[in-house]
Scaffold this active site. Structure first.
Site, PDB file in Angstrom:
ATOM      1  N   HIS A 149       0.805  -1.237   0.000  1.00  0.00           N
ATOM      2  CA  HIS A 149       0.000   0.000   0.000  1.00  0.00           C
ATOM      3  C   HIS A 149       0.825   1.269   0.000  1.00  0.00           C
ATOM      4  O   HIS A 149       0.268   2.360   0.129  1.00  0.00           O
ATOM      5  CB  HIS A 149      -0.915   0.054   1.222  1.00  0.00           C
ATOM      6  CG  HIS A 149      -1.944  -1.019   1.261  1.00  0.00           C
ATOM      7  ND1 HIS A 149      -3.222  -0.843   0.788  1.00  0.00           N
ATOM      8  CD2 HIS A 149      -1.882  -2.291   1.691  1.00  0.00           C
ATOM      9  CE1 HIS A 149      -3.910  -1.953   0.951  1.00  0.00           C
ATOM     10  NE2 HIS A 149      -3.114  -2.859   1.501  1.00  0.00           N
ATOM     11  N   THR A 165      -8.750   6.405  -1.740  1.00  0.00           N
ATOM     12  CA  THR A 165     -10.083   5.816  -1.891  1.00  0.00           C
ATOM     13  C   THR A 165     -11.151   6.876  -1.648  1.00  0.00           C
ATOM     14  O   THR A 165     -12.263   6.772  -2.150  1.00  0.00           O
ATOM     15  CB  THR A 165     -10.293   4.639  -0.913  1.00  0.00           C
ATOM     16  OG1 THR A 165      -9.739   5.012   0.356  1.00  0.00           O
ATOM     17  CG2 THR A 165      -9.606   3.385  -1.405  1.00  0.00           C
ATOM     18  N   LYS A 171       0.235  14.703   1.253  1.00  0.00           N
ATOM     19  CA  LYS A 171      -1.141  14.934   0.817  1.00  0.00           C
ATOM     20  C   LYS A 171      -1.406  16.427   0.567  1.00  0.00           C
ATOM     21  O   LYS A 171      -2.411  16.807   0.016  1.00  0.00           O
ATOM     22  CB  LYS A 171      -2.121  14.377   1.844  1.00  0.00           C
ATOM     23  CG  LYS A 171      -2.040  12.842   1.972  1.00  0.00           C
ATOM     24  CD  LYS A 171      -3.029  12.310   2.996  1.00  0.00           C
ATOM     25  CE  LYS A 171      -2.838  10.836   3.303  1.00  0.00           C
ATOM     26  NZ  LYS A 171      -3.464   9.938   2.309  1.00  0.00           N
ATOM     27  N   LYS A 191     -15.028   7.866  -3.370  1.00  0.00           N
ATOM     28  CA  LYS A 191     -16.271   8.140  -2.638  1.00  0.00           C
ATOM     29  C   LYS A 191     -16.882   9.470  -3.098  1.00  0.00           C
ATOM     30  O   LYS A 191     -18.095   9.577  -3.296  1.00  0.00           O
ATOM     31  CB  LYS A 191     -15.998   8.195  -1.129  1.00  0.00           C
ATOM     32  CG  LYS A 191     -15.550   6.856  -0.550  1.00  0.00           C
ATOM     33  CD  LYS A 191     -14.973   6.965   0.859  1.00  0.00           C
ATOM     34  CE  LYS A 191     -14.184   5.698   1.180  1.00  0.00           C
ATOM     35  NZ  LYS A 191     -13.274   5.861   2.328  1.00  0.00           N
ATOM     36  N   LYS A 204      -8.921  13.656   4.870  1.00  0.00           N
ATOM     37  CA  LYS A 204      -7.988  12.522   4.815  1.00  0.00           C
ATOM     38  C   LYS A 204      -6.988  12.716   5.938  1.00  0.00           C
ATOM     39  O   LYS A 204      -7.003  13.750   6.604  1.00  0.00           O
ATOM     40  CB  LYS A 204      -7.264  12.478   3.466  1.00  0.00           C
ATOM     41  CG  LYS A 204      -6.696  13.833   3.017  1.00  0.00           C
ATOM     42  CD  LYS A 204      -6.041  13.776   1.653  1.00  0.00           C
ATOM     43  CE  LYS A 204      -6.992  13.858   0.487  1.00  0.00           C
ATOM     44  NZ  LYS A 204      -7.190  12.617  -0.223  1.00  0.00           N
ATOM     45  N   ARG A 205      -6.099  11.737   6.172  1.00  0.00           N
ATOM     46  CA  ARG A 205      -5.078  11.941   7.192  1.00  0.00           C
ATOM     47  C   ARG A 205      -4.213  13.152   6.838  1.00  0.00           C
ATOM     48  O   ARG A 205      -4.052  13.491   5.661  1.00  0.00           O
ATOM     49  CB  ARG A 205      -4.187  10.701   7.305  1.00  0.00           C
ATOM     50  CG  ARG A 205      -4.834   9.564   8.037  1.00  0.00           C
ATOM     51  CD  ARG A 205      -5.223   9.940   9.449  1.00  0.00           C
ATOM     52  NE  ARG A 205      -4.082  10.015  10.323  1.00  0.00           N
ATOM     53  CZ  ARG A 205      -3.747   9.099  11.211  1.00  0.00           C
ATOM     54  NH1 ARG A 205      -4.496   8.025  11.363  1.00  0.00           N
ATOM     55  NH2 ARG A 205      -2.682   9.234  11.985  1.00  0.00           N
TER      56      ARG A 205
HETATM   57  C1  26Q Z   1       3.373   0.322  10.341  1.00  0.00           C
HETATM   58  C2  26Q Z   1       4.309  -0.010  11.321  1.00  0.00           C
HETATM   59  C3  26Q Z   1       4.301   0.627  12.550  1.00  0.00           C
HETATM   60  C4  26Q Z   1       3.309   1.568  12.815  1.00  0.00           C
HETATM   61  C5  26Q Z   1       2.379   1.877  11.840  1.00  0.00           C
HETATM   62  C6  26Q Z   1       2.416   1.261  10.600  1.00  0.00           C
HETATM   63  C7  26Q Z   1       1.423   1.609   9.572  1.00  0.00           C
HETATM   64  C8  26Q Z   1       0.073   1.667   9.868  1.00  0.00           C
HETATM   65  C9  26Q Z   1      -0.837   2.023   8.910  1.00  0.00           C
HETATM   66  C10 26Q Z   1       1.833   1.885   8.293  1.00  0.00           C
HETATM   67  C11 26Q Z   1       0.905   2.231   7.303  1.00  0.00           C
HETATM   68  C12 26Q Z   1      -0.441   2.305   7.622  1.00  0.00           C
HETATM   69  C13 26Q Z   1      -1.453   2.695   6.651  1.00  0.00           C
HETATM   70  C14 26Q Z   1      -1.222   2.949   5.391  1.00  0.00           C
HETATM   71  C15 26Q Z   1      -2.292   3.377   4.494  1.00  0.00           C
HETATM   72  O1  26Q Z   1      -3.415   3.633   4.911  1.00  0.00           O
HETATM   73  N1  26Q Z   1      -2.014   3.469   3.202  1.00  0.00           N
HETATM   74  C16 26Q Z   1      -3.037   3.864   2.253  1.00  0.00           C
HETATM   75  O2  26Q Z   1      -3.680   2.688   1.789  1.00  0.00           O
HETATM   76  C17 26Q Z   1      -4.793   3.008   0.982  1.00  0.00           C
HETATM   77  C18 26Q Z   1      -5.485   1.709   0.623  1.00  0.00           C
HETATM   78  O3  26Q Z   1      -4.720   0.999  -0.287  1.00  0.00           O
HETATM   79  C19 26Q Z   1      -4.374   3.790  -0.241  1.00  0.00           C
HETATM   80  O4  26Q Z   1      -5.531   4.172  -0.940  1.00  0.00           O
HETATM   81  C20 26Q Z   1      -3.587   5.030   0.156  1.00  0.00           C
HETATM   82  O5  26Q Z   1      -3.093   5.672  -0.977  1.00  0.00           O
HETATM   83  C21 26Q Z   1      -2.450   4.629   1.079  1.00  0.00           C
HETATM   84  O6  26Q Z   1      -1.778   5.779   1.557  1.00  0.00           O
END
Ligand code: 26Q
Length: 812
Positions: free
Chosen positions: A355, A650, A548, A654, A542-543
């Site tokens: 991702h 995503t 972004k 929406k 979004k975050r």
């Molecule tokens: C990993 C290790 C330690 C702490 C946190 C994490 C961690 C947690 C969540 C790393 C990444 C995430 C989330 C990533 C994320 O949401 N990515 C998004 O995924 C979406 C679905 O595929 C995409 O549409 C977005 O573009 C992408 O940023």
């Protein structure tokens, strides 16, 4: 499921009575919500049992979607919708003087995720159930989800999200299915009859207790399962040994240390800091999940070496990738298969989705930490690494290449590489993203395993994001083209014929206005701010992350503000800019950006010379339930990430589905949205992929040049530190430095001028109402291709090799 209104009303009253000994008049709203939830779960239970029975009787292949995050949101409304009894419930309750909408508002969001990746997992569960695909979620039952955000004096303040405080009506605790997960200790190796046996000693046992939540398919009798694991001590309440020695605080400490494993979701989706608790979380749910899968597979009596025909484990990003080594451990140490057999089975079972390509988000674990916590798993990872390195060497005869591709190198375990090597499929989440993985980030692996790589563009469930969140639009669509689109969302394309139909467009307009009006009334009530429902609703939710580029949005707003100050008669359509964004608690720059947005909002909203034409609102605590409210109101969807940085996005889908016009860079899935709707129905701006890549390669971007050569930019950037924003000069000094001294990593200054122009274009397009509505209709018409049903069909066909199961209605 079928229930008539009269029966429903009686059932509901009976629930209130049996649960709380109350009737409609004496019960609180919360009790009414809980009683309704409990009744709906009961309605789903027959289907749940049938589904489980049928899956095991027919020995169908099962998909297990392993994810650290499931950003499910609220379930009451979507469950009632999917059961097909929405109108019955709504009317029935209305006749009892109860508003279903109001009860829905009482449910705490299950915020068990950070953002895109977690929400995608939730959309996938909904789609798998609705398509009749035997697919289940496996994750962690966090005691606390993503923090609740409050804005105090313009700053983000984080409050623990105690989402379980009123109980959770949807889950079932399955203590009978608890398993033990082992941490730490030592592994000894013995040889017997030419075979090595591994014994794990002195480990710390943790009890993993599953909580099951039904995932109800849309009107198809299918009810799949989301199984979330909770960590508990084996001795239930205390460490009995310490307790009996009178060491009470030690006993309690032990209990809390174990329970902490499933206590909180890590609120950071960007920079990875290798905290041991995070690794514990990962192994905890992976080990428990695999144990329960193997246990239920064994009940079928089939041989272990055939498990790959009946089980697929999908790894949502690298977070659950220890599953590969854990599954090897089960097959070898417990099922006594050889390495080669175990490996061939494991790689057929596992599939991995990537991702992100941001380097700082790629998971790596320090060897020492990993080895100490998971000694046996470390041995297996090392062996996988050695065998893989050997293969690479044999193929290329190139030690540097081996070093670059090694799973274990320079003191770290590279989880993405483990996931690739151990899976039969590796997919990116949008065409551009997959392309970048193949040609750049994972190029060596693509060359080595060209067949493993594939693209699966993300999607969103049109049930939650259109039927549920925008019911009037859904009705208009059905009245216009019939209801086939509900089961086959790609049929939304039939709306194209009506894109020039004035009467259709008028209705489309009315619905948007109604949604906007309802939202402004809420804003007025909650924040005491008046928003003009006739203004353009321009939304970026979004975050909060530098890539972004919420900053770019703010800079355009400031530019507009200064222009209006100079010329109050400037002829623009009034615009309201909405932001919603949580910043990771440790992400300093992101938090400053929130303060900046709020500071700019304060200035503009309190300046009567402009605030008829311009308003800025930061919506507190952006969440799934808030998204469901704001997205149907949006006229403009902001998707303005630096090209190449947003894997897919995503939210973009929406908004499109709800008729917003997208202003976007050609990044992530925006590229595909653009491909579908064409140049005339989206506003594209900014650097292209190759330009970004070139700059990054040549390191020849100079932010300061853009600052010096554009008077508008200079004014805005200087404004950050010259006191003109009415806050101490130091407040935004670090943003200033980030842009100039640190050279603006995400090209905000470079894209500024192009973005301002694109926003002007939005303004003039909106001024032509008929044209705007035509664009809106065209966007809705093409949005069906972004339904997660479509995405899941592709996963099912091309990765999981599985088709739907028709669950028969059976009454016991
Ligand atoms: C990993 C290790 C330690 C702490 C946190 C994490 C961690 C947690 C969540 C790393 C990444 C995430 C989330 C990533 C994320 O949401 N990515 C998004 O995924 C979406 C679905 O595929 C995409 O549409 C977005 O573009 C992408 O940023």
């Amino acid at each position: 499921m079928f229930v008539d209104k009269k029966t429903f009303k009686n059932d509901f009253k009976k629930k209130l009575m049996t649960l709380y000994a109350e009737d409609i008049d004496t019960s609180s709203k919360l009790h009414q919500y809980l009683a309704l939830g409990s009744l709906i779960k009961e309605y789903a239970s027959q289907g749940w049992m049938n589904t489980n029975n049928q899956y095991s009787r027919q020995a169908r292949k099962q998909i297990y979607y392993f994810s650290m995050e499931f950003l499910i949101g609220r379930l009451l409304g979507s469950n009632i919708l999917n059961l097909g009894i929405y109108d019955i419930c709504k009317e029935g309750l209305y006749e009892l003087n109860i508003s279903l909408d109001e009860l829905e508002e009482l449910e705490n969001d299950a915020g068990l995720g950070n953002g895109g990746l977690g929400r995608l997992a939730a959309c996938f569960l909904d789609s798998m159930a609705s398509l009749g695909i035997p697919g289940h979620g496996c994750g962690i039952r966090y005691g606390y989800g993503l923090f609740e955000q409050k804005i105090v004096n313009g700053y983000q303040v984080e409050i623990p999200d105690n989402w379980l405080r009123d109980g959770n009506v949807w889950e079932v605790r399955r203590e009978d299915k608890a398993v033990i997960v082992k941490f730490g200790g030592e592994v000894t190796m013995n040889e017997k009859d030419g075979r090595l046996y591994f014994e794990h000693k002195n480990y710390e046992p943790v009890l993993a207790v599953p909580y099951d939540t039904p995932i109800i398919g849309y009107k198809n009798n299918t009810v799949n399962t989301m199984r979330l694991w909770s960590a508990e001590t084996i001795d239930k309440d205390f460490d009995l040994d310490s307790f009996s020695k009178g060491q009470y605080s030690k006993a309690v400490e032990h209990k809390y240390s174990i329970e902490s494993i499933s206590q909180v979701l890590y609120p950071d989706d960007t920079r990875i800091d290798g905290k041991i608790l995070r690794l514990k979380q990962q192994y905890f749910f992976v080990c428990a999940g695999l144990k329960s899968i193997v246990r239920s597979y064994k009940k079928t009596g089939r041989p272990m070496r055939e498990i790959y025909k009946y089980v697929q484990v999908h790894i949502n990003d690298t977070h659950p990738s220890v599953a590969i080594a854990e599954f090897m451990r089960i097959l070898m140490d417990e099922e006594l298969l050889s390495w080669d057999d175990a490996w061939s089975i494991t790689t057929r079972v596992m599939a991995y989705t990537n991702h992100t390509i941001l380097a700082e988000a790629l998971e790596k674990w320090p060897i020492e930490l990993f080895k100490k916590l998971l000694p046996r798993i470390f041995m297996i990872v090392s062996e996988i690494n050695e065998r893989f390195c050997k293969e690479v060497y044999e193929k290329y005869n190139d030690l540097e290449k081996v070093h670059k591709m090694a799973i274990v190198s320079d003191g770290f375990i590279n989880m993405a590489y483990l996931a690739i090597v151990g899976s039969h499929s590796v997919n990116g989440v949008a065409k551009l993203h997959t392309e970048i993985l193949k040609t750049r980030e994972l190029h060596n692996f693509f060359e080595f395993y060209p067949k493993k790589f594939n693209n699966k563009t993300n999607g969103i469930t049109h049930r939650r994001w259109l039927i549920k969140s925008n019911p009037n639009l859904a009705s208009l669509i059905t009245n216009t083209i019939g209801d086939k689109w509900i089961y086959s969302p790609e049929r939304l394309i039939d709306l194209l014929k009506f894109a020039k139909d004035e009467s259709f467009k008028e209705k489309l307009h009315d619905i948007k206005q109604k949604n906007k009006l309802k939202f402004t009334e809420m804003i007025q009530r909650k924040y005491n701010i008046s928003v003009d429902p006739n203004s353009i609703f321009d939304v970026q939710v979004k975050r909060l992350h530098a890539y972004k580029r919420q900053l770019l949005n703010v800079f355009n707003i400031l530019n507009l503000y200064y222009k209006l100050k100079e010329n109050p008669n400037l002829n623009i359509v009034p615009r309201t800019f909405f932001f919603g964004a949580k910043a990771a608690p440790g992400y300093y720059l992101a938090k400053r950006t929130i303060k900046l947005i709020n500071t700019v909002a304060d200035i503009i909203n309190n300046d009567s010379s402009v605030n008829e034409k311009l308003k800025v609102l930061f919506l507190e605590n952006y969440s799934v339930s808030l998204a469901e409210k704001i997205i149907p109101c949006a006229d403009v969807s902001e998707q303005i990430s630096t090209t190449t940085k947003e894997a897919s996005g995503t939210g973009n889908m929406k908004f499109m589905m709800n008729g917003a016009i997208t202003i976007a860079t050609l990044d992530g899935a925006n590229v595909e949205i653009h491909e579908k709707v064409g140049d005339d129905n989206i506003v594209i701006f900014g650097m292209k992929k190759d330009e970004v890549i070139e700059y990054e390669k040549n390191k020849n971007y100079r932010a300061v040049d853009f600052y010096n050569s554009d008077a508008r930019l200079k004014r805005i950037v200087d404004g950050l530190i010259n006191g003109s924003l009415g806050v101490p000069k130091s407040e935004f000094e670090d943003i200033y430095k980030y842009l100039l001294a640190n050279n603006d990593e995400f090209f905000v200054l470079k894209d500024f001028s192009d973005y301002v122009e694109a926003q002007d274009k939005i303004n003039s397009l909106y001024s032509d109402k008929s044209k705007w509505l035509e664009m809106s209709a065209i966007n809705i018409a093409h949005s069906g291709d972004f339904s997660s049903d479509n995405t899941i069909k592709n996963y099912a066909k091309e990765i999981w090799h599985i088709g739907p199961v028709n669950i028969r209605l059976k009454k016991n």
